[in-house]
Design an enzyme around this catalytic site. Sequence first.
Site, PDB file in Angstrom:
ATOM      1  N   GLY A  31      22.608 -24.028 -20.667  1.00  0.00           N
ATOM      2  CA  GLY A  31      21.809 -23.210 -19.757  1.00  0.00           C
ATOM      3  C   GLY A  31      20.763 -24.040 -19.044  1.00  0.00           C
ATOM      4  O   GLY A  31      20.853 -25.261 -18.986  1.00  0.00           O
ATOM      5  N   LEU A  33      20.295 -24.189 -15.866  1.00  0.00           N
ATOM      6  CA  LEU A  33      21.215 -24.875 -14.948  1.00  0.00           C
ATOM      7  C   LEU A  33      20.490 -25.615 -13.826  1.00  0.00           C
ATOM      8  O   LEU A  33      19.477 -25.162 -13.322  1.00  0.00           O
ATOM      9  CB  LEU A  33      22.173 -23.851 -14.337  1.00  0.00           C
ATOM     10  CG  LEU A  33      23.014 -23.057 -15.339  1.00  0.00           C
ATOM     11  CD1 LEU A  33      23.926 -22.081 -14.590  1.00  0.00           C
ATOM     12  CD2 LEU A  33      23.816 -23.960 -16.247  1.00  0.00           C
ATOM     13  N   GLY A  36      23.291 -30.642 -11.372  1.00  0.00           N
ATOM     14  CA  GLY A  36      24.289 -31.383 -12.146  1.00  0.00           C
ATOM     15  C   GLY A  36      25.358 -30.448 -12.685  1.00  0.00           C
ATOM     16  O   GLY A  36      26.559 -30.648 -12.474  1.00  0.00           O
ATOM     17  N   HIS A  37      24.921 -29.378 -13.372  1.00  0.00           N
ATOM     18  CA  HIS A  37      25.871 -28.385 -13.885  1.00  0.00           C
ATOM     19  C   HIS A  37      26.722 -27.806 -12.746  1.00  0.00           C
ATOM     20  O   HIS A  37      27.937 -27.632 -12.882  1.00  0.00           O
ATOM     21  CB  HIS A  37      25.129 -27.223 -14.554  1.00  0.00           C
ATOM     22  CG  HIS A  37      24.282 -27.612 -15.729  1.00  0.00           C
ATOM     23  ND1 HIS A  37      22.906 -27.571 -15.682  1.00  0.00           N
ATOM     24  CD2 HIS A  37      24.617 -28.037 -16.970  1.00  0.00           C
ATOM     25  CE1 HIS A  37      22.428 -27.944 -16.867  1.00  0.00           C
ATOM     26  NE2 HIS A  37      23.444 -28.243 -17.661  1.00  0.00           N
ATOM     27  N   GLY A 147      29.130 -34.116 -17.595  1.00  0.00           N
ATOM     28  CA  GLY A 147      28.378 -34.946 -16.663  1.00  0.00           C
ATOM     29  C   GLY A 147      28.243 -36.372 -17.178  1.00  0.00           C
ATOM     30  O   GLY A 147      28.052 -36.593 -18.379  1.00  0.00           O
ATOM     31  N   ARG A 187      15.711 -31.064 -19.177  1.00  0.00           N
ATOM     32  CA  ARG A 187      14.449 -31.505 -19.788  1.00  0.00           C
ATOM     33  C   ARG A 187      13.430 -31.981 -18.756  1.00  0.00           C
ATOM     34  O   ARG A 187      12.258 -32.166 -19.095  1.00  0.00           O
ATOM     35  CB  ARG A 187      14.714 -32.606 -20.830  1.00  0.00           C
ATOM     36  CG  ARG A 187      15.362 -32.080 -22.112  1.00  0.00           C
ATOM     37  CD  ARG A 187      15.353 -33.101 -23.233  1.00  0.00           C
ATOM     38  NE  ARG A 187      15.790 -32.524 -24.501  1.00  0.00           N
ATOM     39  CZ  ARG A 187      17.050 -32.531 -24.958  1.00  0.00           C
ATOM     40  NH1 ARG A 187      18.002 -33.102 -24.239  1.00  0.00           N
ATOM     41  NH2 ARG A 187      17.361 -31.976 -26.121  1.00  0.00           N
TER      42      ARG A 187
END
Lengths: 281, 281
Positions: A31, A33, A36-37, A147, A187
Amino acid sequence: MKIIKSIKKMQQLANNVRKHDKTIGFVPTMGCLHEGHLSLVKQAKLDTDITVMSVFVNPAQFGPKEDFKKYPRNFKKDCYLAKKSGVDVVFYPSENLMYPKGFQTYIEVVNLSKYLCGKSRPGHFKGVATVVTKLFNIVKPDIAYFGQKDAQQARIIRQMASDLNMDLKIKTMPIVRERNGLAMSSRNAYLSPTQRKDALVLKNALQKAKDMINSDEIDVGKIKKQICHIINSVPSLKIDYVSVVNADTLEDIEIIKGRVLMALAVKIGRTRLIDNVIVKR
Amino acid sequence: MKIIKSIKKMQQLANNVRKHDKTIGFVPTMGCLHEGHLSLVKQAKLDTDITVMSVFVNPAQFGPKEDFKKYPRNFKKDCYLAKKSGVDVVFYPSENLMYPKGFQTYIEVVNLSKYLCGKSRPGHFKGVATVVTKLFNIVKPDIAYFGQKDAQQARIIRQMASDLNMDLKIKTMPIVRERNGLAMSSRNAYLSPTQRKDALVLKNALQKAKDMINSDEIDVGKIKKQICHIINSVPSLKIDYVSVVNADTLEDIEIIKGRVLMALAVKIGRTRLIDNVIVKR
């Protein structure tokens, strides 16, 4: 877009899709998001008929002193972004469902887990391999997307899928970066504006290393020294590791040759960031 | 009956069967088939459309000092028996195909592997769990069949399948015994005529324990003592373990209550034999 919380229902949907000769693309996430996701979703939509995304913050991959509890969660926003990017199904199981009382089965990819992040995060990749296997058995993808930012994770999953004869393809997609070069990460949400600026040095150090190699530097010692020098020039950063390794085995090398992974992990305050680049020579 | 040696071809066949809405019953074996194995085939044929049997002596589940090299192999006879009992496909991969260079992924069912045979055969159940997962990913069964003779193995596979969300059923079938009561085992081939006679005491000791429980003995200490006494009365036998445990957790118990597994392992010369019985109270 469907949201499924039940393992049984997710498996039924997957069986049904496969029975109709359609393919499943799978993007496992924790989650929070980011682009990248969503780049993984984009590729899944190009490759397969049905795109499934899982949203599950996996307790088994966090160490006892790590940020499991405060890991950023925002399911409502995740759903908004998933839907907008064309995800067909979000699989969103509870912790109790994924790890019921008495759970005790773990998967270990022994050698590849010894290096890089494996050293500073013991048990982390065991947790990753275990949850990914569970998710694969639930979502039954034809292709699963990871990724390149988590380079070691991608390499480990690929090894696991091959070793365990999982009948699916693993695709690793390039790192997506913010306009200033910072690698996208959930993060990053932890960072203050100053820390975000300081964090740019990760990308810059890797770029400098790449430049050195392009100028025919092949002495890994010198390259690592330069990377460390650049990172250490920013007082708020603390190096966890700077590694230059064989991209296939993740073992240390002394000379730049073949496919080489340059990877680093750095702490800014309490936040641990990683970044990497692959060079071929 | 088809014999398939290629992993890819086995997966293709499995995908094809499933696409046509037919079910796969799977009997994993290490070959050297006996009536125990064939009872699993019989059940698979009752339950499912296509019965697949694997024949693979799995090096990963043998300890360095165990009998991997001399484990009995007779593929021609196995094929004869498999065909006669109605097996549709025999999967017969090579060691190199199953464990290629660089193989490094293992599955561990942590708690259940600590007890009984897990104590005297460290790493054994890790090897079993790993190869069974591989075989499940290759054969893609709807139902997989295991013998109750390997009680701990059956319990571990069931736990693993549940923990890892494998979308299949595990069926455990009763121990098949020779007319004199000796539990069928490929390792019985190692026994001399005298040893075969001596080995009957395993079954007799378990029967005596069952009789004690039927006569309302609930003190596990007394029951174990009686079992040991009976086995030790035959000088050629050496006890590895005699255990009376909770059949679900495999943990030691002191009082007979609920589903109880009485299991033992004994060495006769160099041959290690196991037997067990489940009682409910």
